[in-house]
Design an enzyme around this catalytic site. Structure first.
Site, PDB file in Angstrom:
ATOM      1  N   HIS A  86     -11.031  -2.453   3.651  1.00 63.36           N
ATOM      2  CA  HIS A  86     -11.084  -2.110   4.692  1.00 63.36           C
ATOM      3  C   HIS A  86     -12.038  -0.867   4.821  1.00 63.36           C
ATOM      4  O   HIS A  86     -11.821  -0.355   6.053  1.00 63.36           O
ATOM      5  CB  HIS A  86      -9.718  -1.901   4.956  1.00 63.36           C
ATOM      6  CG  HIS A  86      -9.126  -1.137   4.724  1.00 63.36           C
ATOM      7  ND1 HIS A  86      -9.271  -1.154   3.234  1.00 63.36           N
ATOM      8  CD2 HIS A  86      -8.581   0.249   5.073  1.00 63.36           C
ATOM      9  CE1 HIS A  86      -8.132   0.256   2.687  1.00 63.36           C
ATOM     10  NE2 HIS A  86      -8.499   0.993   3.759  1.00 63.36           N
ATOM     11  N   ASP A  87     -12.550  -0.396   3.747  1.00 66.64           N
ATOM     12  CA  ASP A  87     -13.433   1.070   3.988  1.00 66.64           C
ATOM     13  C   ASP A  87     -14.694   0.802   4.048  1.00 66.64           C
ATOM     14  O   ASP A  87     -15.685   2.157   4.060  1.00 66.64           O
ATOM     15  CB  ASP A  87     -12.720   2.029   3.190  1.00 66.64           C
ATOM     16  CG  ASP A  87     -11.240   2.186   3.346  1.00 66.64           C
ATOM     17  OD1 ASP A  87     -11.023   2.705   4.904  1.00 66.64           O
ATOM     18  OD2 ASP A  87     -10.644   2.702   2.534  1.00 66.64           O
ATOM     19  N   ASP A 145      -2.687   4.802  -2.055  1.00 66.15           N
ATOM     20  CA  ASP A 145      -4.079   5.688  -1.790  1.00 66.15           C
ATOM     21  C   ASP A 145      -4.436   6.618  -2.025  1.00 66.15           C
ATOM     22  O   ASP A 145      -3.452   8.107  -2.353  1.00 66.15           O
ATOM     23  CB  ASP A 145      -3.129   5.531   0.029  1.00 66.15           C
ATOM     24  CG  ASP A 145      -4.164   5.977   0.973  1.00 66.15           C
ATOM     25  OD1 ASP A 145      -5.336   5.107   1.098  1.00 66.15           O
ATOM     26  OD2 ASP A 145      -4.115   6.703   1.159  1.00 66.15           O
ATOM     27  N   GLU A 171      -5.927   3.954  -6.117  1.00 73.83           N
ATOM     28  CA  GLU A 171      -7.263   4.120  -5.457  1.00 73.83           C
ATOM     29  C   GLU A 171      -8.023   5.740  -5.524  1.00 73.83           C
ATOM     30  O   GLU A 171      -7.502   6.752  -5.365  1.00 73.83           O
ATOM     31  CB  GLU A 171      -6.953   3.909  -3.776  1.00 73.83           C
ATOM     32  CG  GLU A 171      -8.710   3.876  -2.908  1.00 73.83           C
ATOM     33  CD  GLU A 171      -8.706   5.180  -1.839  1.00 73.83           C
ATOM     34  OE1 GLU A 171      -9.361   4.319  -1.180  1.00 73.83           O
ATOM     35  OE2 GLU A 171      -8.001   5.242  -1.317  1.00 73.83           O
ATOM     36  N   ASP A 227       0.606  -1.411   0.559  1.00 77.58           N
ATOM     37  CA  ASP A 227      -0.056   0.084  -0.234  1.00 77.58           C
ATOM     38  C   ASP A 227       0.644   1.431   0.465  1.00 77.58           C
ATOM     39  O   ASP A 227       1.716   1.512   0.503  1.00 77.58           O
ATOM     40  CB  ASP A 227      -0.540   0.392   1.105  1.00 77.58           C
ATOM     41  CG  ASP A 227      -2.314   1.085   1.730  1.00 77.58           C
ATOM     42  OD1 ASP A 227      -2.024   1.451   0.461  1.00 77.58           O
ATOM     43  OD2 ASP A 227      -3.226   0.122   1.115  1.00 77.58           O
TER      44      ASP A 227
HETATM   45  C1  NOJ Z   1      -8.242   5.407   2.022  1.00 82.79           C
HETATM   46  C2  NOJ Z   1      -7.986   4.231   2.948  1.00 82.79           C
HETATM   47  O1  NOJ Z   1      -8.298   3.278   1.575  1.00 82.79           O
HETATM   48  C3  NOJ Z   1      -8.587   5.012   4.328  1.00 82.79           C
HETATM   49  O2  NOJ Z   1      -8.365   3.284   5.048  1.00 82.79           O
HETATM   50  C4  NOJ Z   1      -7.791   6.278   4.904  1.00 82.79           C
HETATM   51  O3  NOJ Z   1      -8.380   6.180   5.814  1.00 82.79           O
HETATM   52  C5  NOJ Z   1      -8.079   6.825   3.923  1.00 82.79           C
HETATM   53  N1  NOJ Z   1      -7.178   6.688   2.547  1.00 82.79           N
HETATM   54  C6  NOJ Z   1      -6.511   7.723   4.180  1.00 82.79           C
HETATM   55  O4  NOJ Z   1      -5.527   7.730   3.962  1.00 82.79           O
END
Ligand code: NOJ
Length: 555
Positions: free
Chosen positions: A326-327, A199, A253, A98
């Site tokens: 995970h989000d 990210d 992402e 990541d």
């Molecule tokens: C996206 C990540 O997937 C998330 O978990 C994180 O809180 C934010 N970016 C900030 O890095």
């Protein structure tokens, strides 16, 4: 279409904190991951995406990095990392890191120096501004609530943080910052890693002058940041300086990404990234207060969005496919049926629907077991900065009642997918011998890997099959996509075509028996059922679909 190994791969996401704890401190770690690599080999995945394992004060569970070249103390050491990488490679599994470079931790040495004085050589590594009319430099809101600016007493200026105040944004306009990031990436590539998940990479180029956005808006899609003016230039530079020198898998992402933008980020020409994570399907149940509500996604809307990405990127850019990470809350609880007799068929149906599409599929830990959302009963059970801050902010402002907000964070909160991986029926689901950092889902005695692996008809075995099919049938990887029945709220059906073959995929999204008339072109031929969550071996002209039934039929 050009073939590539990363187009034919299936990726498995590990959230290390919640995967497997080897030393009893209640926090997952690298040795825990090593002990489960054979499990992943058996599942059949090709690549692991590791959520951040770098040194971090954990304000946002590792997405706030204080040292890019060190391993988080709780997760182990660099020696453990090297052993993990070597063992994964021995098993033929690749590792994708990541890459969190929109921001660092405020405890990163660059920020510590930057904060010291306006003259510091590191000052311009971050985005510092003077106050404006006695207030923040602009009206941007942070993704975790409040303003995106924090005032720093020491030097009397504000710094930008799109996430928490402990996650200051890097200034990508500064060539020195880009050089440092590229050097760090090269260091990891030289270690032998196989790729990067980047990210919020769509946010790295801020609009010139940092103008105000529409009042009251905040969050990932802040108009001041997503797909900014130099983002493609920076990624092309990254590609030239680093990515093009190795054989990597890369996924950006990209909050706020549109199909048009994705064609640039993930173009087949390969100047930037292999693929992006888009959010349109995840945003379908969003609303006025960002994602906080209990709306249900309509199947017709989901089909529209998925189909748009499937058809519009075809031949021009490459898709990623995901339901969970995970989000996000667990998709099975969000759009499916997560309890009782339909949980397993429904988990398999969702897997079929996604894995038969065009793109690289991502499985989030526990998805292959049919893991579900957590039954929260009090605010104390939450660990996630996003849910906790949102609860306080929205209830204190009186925008949402406490009762409703509790319901919303329980339903949509990120902790739903961060509860420990359920390995077996022993205490704490076999995740730890200690006290887990976040509670284990009480359904672990019924839902766990050991139980799933002991049965031929489990969700695990079904996912194994989906992964295997992708390796056996080119059409699943490279075929094109046509949606059928766009207006049905019950059935998601589509056809993949490649050379002379066709693959018909039919998924029933309801617990009602539903009748499906096969399109004429298929009703006269006999197809081969590649996979079915009801053990169906053949299909007739009129299909009576059982609750949450799914099948993929090859003609
Ligand atoms: C996206 C990540 O997937 C998330 O978990 C994180 O809180 C934010 N970016 C900030 O890095």
């Amino acid at each position: 279409m050009d073939k590539a190994w990363w187009k034919e791969s299936v990726v498995y996401q590990i959230y290390p904190r919640s995967f497997c704890d080897s030393n009893g401190d209640g926090i997952g770690d690298l040795n825990g991951i090593i002990s489960k690599l054979e499990y992943l080999k058996e599942l059949g995945v090709d690549v692991i995406w590791l959520s951040p394992v770098y040194q971090s004060p954990n304000d946002d569970n590792g997405y706030d990095i204080s040292d890019y070249k060190a391993i988080m103390t709780e997760f182990g050491t660099m020696e453990d990392y090297d052993r993990m990488l070597a063992r994964a490679h021995e098993l033929g599994i690749k590792i994708m890191m990541d890459l969190v470079v929109n921001h660092t931790s405020d405890e990163h040495a660059w920020f510590v120096e930057s904060r010291k004085s306006k003259e510091s050589p590191y000052r311009d590594y971050y985005i510092w501004r003077d106050e404006k009319d006695g207030k923040e430099p602009n009206n941007w809101g942070g993704c975790f609530g409040g303003s995106a600016w924090k005032y720093d007493e020491g030097t009397g200026q504000f710094y930008l943080h799109l996430f928490s105040p402990k996650q200051p944004d890097l200034n990508w306009e500064n060539p020195q910052v880009r050089k440092e990031v590229f050097n760090m990436m090269t260091w990891w590539c030289d270690k032998g890693i196989d790729g990067f998940r980047m990210d919020v990479i769509s946010l790295i180029s801020k609009r010139p002058g940092l103008p105000d956005g529409p009042a009251g808006k905040s969050g990932y899609g802040d108009p001041g940041c997503a797909n900014g003016p130099h983002v493609h230039e920076y990624l092309q530079e990254m590609n030239q300086e680093v990515l093009s020198k190795y054989d990597l898998i890369t996924v950006g992402e990209c909050s706020g990404v549109t199909v048009e933008e994705a064609k640039k980020y993930a173009s087949v020409e390969g100047k930037e990234l292999n693929m992006v994570f888009q959010f349109e399907h995840m945003d379908l149940d969003g609303g006025e207060s960002f994602k906080w509500n209990h709306k249900k996604i309509r199947l017709t809307e989901l089909k529209k969005v998925m189909s748009k990405w499937q058809t519009e990127l075809y031949g021009k850019a490459w898709n990623s496919l995901y339901w969970c990470n995970h989000d996000q809350p667990r998709m099975l609880s969000r759009i499916g049926n997560d309890s009782g007799k339909y949980r397993e068929v429904c988990a398999k149906m969702l897997g079929t629907c996604l894995h038969m599409m065009q793109g690289t599929p991502y499985i989030y830990q526990g998805e292959e077991l049919g893991m579900t959302n957590y039954p929260f009963t009090s605010l104390e059970e939450f660990r996630d900065i996003e849910s906790i801050n949102a609860y306080h902010e929205l209830t204190e402002k009186g925008v949402v009642s406490k009762e409703d907000m509790f319901d919303y964070i329980s339903y949509k909160g990120r902790d739903n997918s961060r509860t420990p991986m359920q390995w077996d029926e022993s205490p704490q689901a076999g995740f730890t011998s200690g006290t887990p950092w976040i509670a284990v889902n009480p359904n672990y005695k019924e839902i766990n890997a050991a139980e799933q692996m002991s049965r031929e008809d489990s969700v695990f075995r079904y996912y194994q099959k989906l992964i295997k099919l992708r390796k056996e049938h080119e059409i699943i990887v490279y075929g094109d996509y046509t949606l059928l029945l766009p207006d049905s709220e019950e059935i998601y059906a589509y056809v993949r075509s490649c050379k002379k073959q066709k693959l018909l995929v039919v998924c029933c999204f309801t617990k009602k028996e539903t009748v499906y008339e096969l399109p004429q072109e298929f009703s006269r031929q006999s197809g081969k059922v590649l996979v079915s969550n009801y053990g169906r071996r053949s299909v007739e002209e009129t299909l009576i679909l059982a609750p949450y039934e799914a099948a993929a039929i090859l003609y």
